[in-house]
Every structure is written in C-alpha cells, then in structure tokens.
Scaffold this motif. Structure first.
Motif, PDB file in Angstrom:
ATOM      1  N   ASP A 152       6.392  -1.017 -13.655  1.00 40.90           N
ATOM      2  CA  ASP A 152       6.632  -0.478 -14.989  1.00 40.90           C
ATOM      3  C   ASP A 152       5.372   0.281 -15.388  1.00 40.90           C
ATOM      4  OD1 ASP A 152       7.743   0.031 -17.460  1.00 40.90           O
ATOM      5  OD2 ASP A 152       7.075  -1.880 -18.313  1.00 40.90           O
ATOM      6  N   LEU A 153       5.399   1.598 -15.200  1.00 39.58           N
ATOM      7  CA  LEU A 153       4.210   2.406 -15.454  1.00 39.58           C
ATOM      8  C   LEU A 153       4.080   2.749 -16.930  1.00 39.58           C
ATOM      9  CD1 LEU A 153       4.406   4.917 -12.464  1.00 39.58           C
ATOM     10  CD2 LEU A 153       3.176   2.746 -12.598  1.00 39.58           C
ATOM     11  N   ASP A 154       2.902   2.503 -17.463  1.00 40.63           N
ATOM     12  CA  ASP A 154       2.593   2.849 -18.846  1.00 40.63           C
ATOM     13  C   ASP A 154       2.458   4.371 -18.928  1.00 40.63           C
ATOM     14  OD1 ASP A 154       1.449   3.294 -21.348  1.00 40.63           O
ATOM     15  OD2 ASP A 154       0.095   1.579 -21.187  1.00 40.63           O
ATOM     16  N   PRO A 155       3.209   5.026 -19.803  1.00 40.83           N
ATOM     17  CA  PRO A 155       3.142   6.496 -19.902  1.00 40.83           C
ATOM     18  C   PRO A 155       1.739   7.039 -20.156  1.00 40.83           C
ATOM     19  CG  PRO A 155       4.995   5.648 -21.171  1.00 40.83           C
ATOM     20  CD  PRO A 155       4.204   4.454 -20.708  1.00 40.83           C
ATOM     21  N   THR A 156       0.881   6.267 -20.796  1.00 43.12           N
ATOM     22  CA  THR A 156      -0.480   6.754 -21.050  1.00 43.12           C
ATOM     23  C   THR A 156      -1.293   6.873 -19.760  1.00 43.12           C
ATOM     24  OG1 THR A 156      -1.289   4.526 -21.525  1.00 43.12           O
ATOM     25  CG2 THR A 156      -0.537   5.831 -23.392  1.00 43.12           C
ATOM     26  N   TRP A 157      -0.862   6.190 -18.697  1.00 42.74           N
ATOM     27  CA  TRP A 157      -1.569   6.234 -17.415  1.00 42.74           C
ATOM     28  C   TRP A 157      -0.994   7.263 -16.440  1.00 42.74           C
ATOM     29  CZ3 TRP A 157      -6.092   4.067 -16.304  1.00 42.74           C
ATOM     30  CH2 TRP A 157      -6.561   3.068 -17.151  1.00 42.74           C
ATOM     31  N   MET A 158       0.114   7.917 -16.801  1.00 40.01           N
ATOM     32  CA  MET A 158       0.784   8.814 -15.862  1.00 40.01           C
ATOM     33  C   MET A 158      -0.099   9.970 -15.403  1.00 40.01           C
ATOM     34  SD  MET A 158       3.617   7.835 -14.721  1.00 40.01           S
ATOM     35  CE  MET A 158       4.450   9.277 -14.092  1.00 40.01           C
ATOM     36  N   SER A 159      -0.918  10.530 -16.275  1.00 43.91           N
ATOM     37  CA  SER A 159      -1.768  11.646 -15.842  1.00 43.91           C
ATOM     38  C   SER A 159      -2.789  11.188 -14.799  1.00 43.91           C
ATOM     39  CB  SER A 159      -2.454  12.313 -17.028  1.00 43.91           C
ATOM     40  OG  SER A 159      -3.316  11.401 -17.670  1.00 43.91           O
ATOM     41  N   ALA A 160      -3.353  10.010 -14.972  1.00 43.87           N
ATOM     42  CA  ALA A 160      -4.304   9.478 -13.990  1.00 43.87           C
ATOM     43  C   ALA A 160      -3.596   9.123 -12.686  1.00 43.87           C
ATOM     44  CB  ALA A 160      -5.013   8.252 -14.554  1.00 43.87           C
ATOM     45  N   ILE A 161      -2.414   8.556 -12.790  1.00 43.87           N
ATOM     46  CA  ILE A 161      -1.641   8.193 -11.599  1.00 43.87           C
ATOM     47  C   ILE A 161      -1.275   9.433 -10.799  1.00 43.87           C
ATOM     48  CG2 ILE A 161       0.581   7.255 -10.821  1.00 43.87           C
ATOM     49  CD1 ILE A 161       0.346   5.288 -13.253  1.00 43.87           C
ATOM     50  N   THR A 162      -0.768  10.445 -11.473  1.00 49.33           N
ATOM     51  CA  THR A 162      -0.362  11.651 -10.762  1.00 49.33           C
ATOM     52  C   THR A 162      -1.574  12.411 -10.208  1.00 49.33           C
ATOM     53  OG1 THR A 162      -0.204  12.890 -12.832  1.00 49.33           O
ATOM     54  CG2 THR A 162       1.812  11.896 -11.998  1.00 49.33           C
ATOM     55  N   ALA A 163      -2.698  12.362 -10.894  1.00 45.39           N
ATOM     56  CA  ALA A 163      -3.914  13.003 -10.368  1.00 45.39           C
ATOM     57  C   ALA A 163      -4.348  12.331  -9.071  1.00 45.39           C
ATOM     58  CB  ALA A 163      -5.029  12.955 -11.403  1.00 45.39           C
ATOM     59  N   ASN A 164      -4.320  11.008  -9.051  1.00 45.66           N
ATOM     60  CA  ASN A 164      -4.696  10.277  -7.839  1.00 45.66           C
ATOM     61  C   ASN A 164      -3.695  10.513  -6.715  1.00 45.66           C
ATOM     62  OD1 ASN A 164      -7.187   8.572  -8.144  1.00 45.66           O
ATOM     63  ND2 ASN A 164      -6.113   8.052 -10.025  1.00 45.66           N
ATOM     64  N   LEU A 165      -2.419  10.572  -7.030  1.00 40.94           N
ATOM     65  CA  LEU A 165      -1.421  10.871  -6.002  1.00 40.94           C
ATOM     66  C   LEU A 165      -1.649  12.268  -5.416  1.00 40.94           C
ATOM     67  CD1 LEU A 165       1.848   9.395  -7.545  1.00 40.94           C
ATOM     68  CD2 LEU A 165       0.680   8.625  -5.468  1.00 40.94           C
ATOM     69  N   GLY A 166      -2.047  13.209  -6.241  1.00 41.18           N
ATOM     70  CA  GLY A 166      -2.342  14.556  -5.755  1.00 41.18           C
ATOM     71  C   GLY A 166      -3.520  14.569  -4.797  1.00 41.18           C
ATOM     72  N   VAL A 167      -4.567  13.803  -5.120  1.00 41.91           N
ATOM     73  CA  VAL A 167      -5.744  13.711  -4.246  1.00 41.91           C
ATOM     74  C   VAL A 167      -5.355  13.051  -2.925  1.00 41.91           C
ATOM     75  CG1 VAL A 167      -7.988  12.578  -3.973  1.00 41.91           C
ATOM     76  CG2 VAL A 167      -7.420  13.712  -6.120  1.00 41.91           C
ATOM     77  N   LEU A 168      -4.580  11.978  -2.987  1.00 37.16           N
ATOM     78  CA  LEU A 168      -4.136  11.301  -1.769  1.00 37.16           C
ATOM     79  C   LEU A 168      -3.260  12.201  -0.909  1.00 37.16           C
ATOM     80  CD1 LEU A 168      -3.365   7.777  -3.244  1.00 37.16           C
ATOM     81  CD2 LEU A 168      -5.216   8.384  -1.675  1.00 37.16           C
ATOM     82  N   ALA A 169      -2.398  12.980  -1.540  1.00 35.89           N
ATOM     83  CA  ALA A 169      -1.529  13.897  -0.798  1.00 35.89           C
ATOM     84  C   ALA A 169      -2.360  14.969  -0.092  1.00 35.89           C
ATOM     85  CB  ALA A 169      -0.511  14.534  -1.733  1.00 35.89           C
ATOM     86  N   ALA A 170      -3.390  15.463  -0.754  1.00 33.47           N
ATOM     87  CA  ALA A 170      -4.259  16.470  -0.132  1.00 33.47           C
ATOM     88  C   ALA A 170      -4.999  15.875   1.068  1.00 33.47           C
ATOM     89  CB  ALA A 170      -5.246  17.014  -1.156  1.00 33.47           C
TER      90      ALA A 170
ATOM     91  N   PHE B 205       4.873  18.859  -2.597  1.00 36.87           N
ATOM     92  CA  PHE B 205       4.760  17.519  -3.165  1.00 36.87           C
ATOM     93  C   PHE B 205       4.571  17.602  -4.674  1.00 36.87           C
ATOM     94  CE2 PHE B 205       2.092  13.780  -4.276  1.00 36.87           C
ATOM     95  CZ  PHE B 205       3.027  12.800  -4.012  1.00 36.87           C
ATOM     96  N   ASP B 206       5.371  16.837  -5.396  1.00 37.57           N
ATOM     97  CA  ASP B 206       5.288  16.768  -6.860  1.00 37.57           C
ATOM     98  C   ASP B 206       4.885  15.349  -7.244  1.00 37.57           C
ATOM     99  OD1 ASP B 206       5.599  16.752  -9.593  1.00 37.57           O
ATOM    100  OD2 ASP B 206       7.673  17.441  -9.586  1.00 37.57           O
ATOM    101  N   PRO B 207       3.603  15.102  -7.539  1.00 35.14           N
ATOM    102  CA  PRO B 207       3.148  13.747  -7.846  1.00 35.14           C
ATOM    103  C   PRO B 207       3.871  13.113  -9.025  1.00 35.14           C
ATOM    104  CG  PRO B 207       1.276  15.227  -7.611  1.00 35.14           C
ATOM    105  CD  PRO B 207       2.503  16.063  -7.592  1.00 35.14           C
ATOM    106  N   ASN B 208       4.200  13.899 -10.037  1.00 39.42           N
ATOM    107  CA  ASN B 208       4.876  13.352 -11.208  1.00 39.42           C
ATOM    108  C   ASN B 208       6.276  12.865 -10.844  1.00 39.42           C
ATOM    109  OD1 ASN B 208       5.063  12.630 -13.933  1.00 39.42           O
ATOM    110  ND2 ASN B 208       6.084  14.548 -14.442  1.00 39.42           N
ATOM    111  N   ALA B 209       7.019  13.689 -10.106  1.00 42.06           N
ATOM    112  CA  ALA B 209       8.367  13.293  -9.690  1.00 42.06           C
ATOM    113  C   ALA B 209       8.299  12.083  -8.764  1.00 42.06           C
ATOM    114  CB  ALA B 209       9.067  14.456  -9.001  1.00 42.06           C
ATOM    115  N   TYR B 210       7.319  12.064  -7.866  1.00 33.08           N
ATOM    116  CA  TYR B 210       7.171  10.945  -6.934  1.00 33.08           C
ATOM    117  C   TYR B 210       6.928   9.634  -7.682  1.00 33.08           C
ATOM    118  CZ  TYR B 210       5.523   8.153  -3.019  1.00 33.08           C
ATOM    119  OH  TYR B 210       5.374   7.153  -2.089  1.00 33.08           O
TER     120      TYR B 210
END
Length: 64
Positions: free
Chosen positions: A24-42, A8-13
């Motif tokens: 429309d995702l704000d690029p400044t929030w992408m690190s937080a979004i992908t971190a949360n997606l990683g936690v949810l995937a785990a 699973f690649d949270p950034n690509a997802y």
C-alpha cells in the motif's frame, strides 16, 4: 522480427505492481519511488546491454 518493448514507465510500474506485491504505497512517496525505479532501470539497462562472448564462463566462487 521481435517487437520493441515500450519505454519503461516507473510510475505505471509502481502503480500496477504494488497491489500485486501487497504493498500500500503512500501517494506522498510516489515521486521518490518512481525516481528510484528510474535509476534502477537505467543501471539494469547498462548491465543488460553489455554483451559477453559465449566462451566466457561464470566464476565458480568469489572470495574477499
């Protein structure tokens, strides 16, 4: 033999699914979004990896 899905690649997802959902995702929030997606995937991997016997039935109703 079934194929093994790629890891699973949270950034690509987030990049691929956001436009499909009309987000429309704000690029400044992408690190937080992908971190949360990683936690949810785990967490999802833990649930999906827990096997239950076929004899187990779902509870008809939960009450507090």
């Amino acid at each position: 033999m079934p194929e093994t899905p790629p890891p699973f690649d949270p950034n690509a997802y987030a990049t691929v699914t956001a436009p499909l959902l009309g987000l429309d995702l704000d690029p400044t929030w992408m690190s937080a979004i992908t971190a949360n997606l990683g936690v949810l995937a785990a967490a999802a991997e833990l649930v999906a990896g827990f096997s239950l016997p076929d004899a187990v039935e779902a509870a008809p109703r939960f009450e507090a």
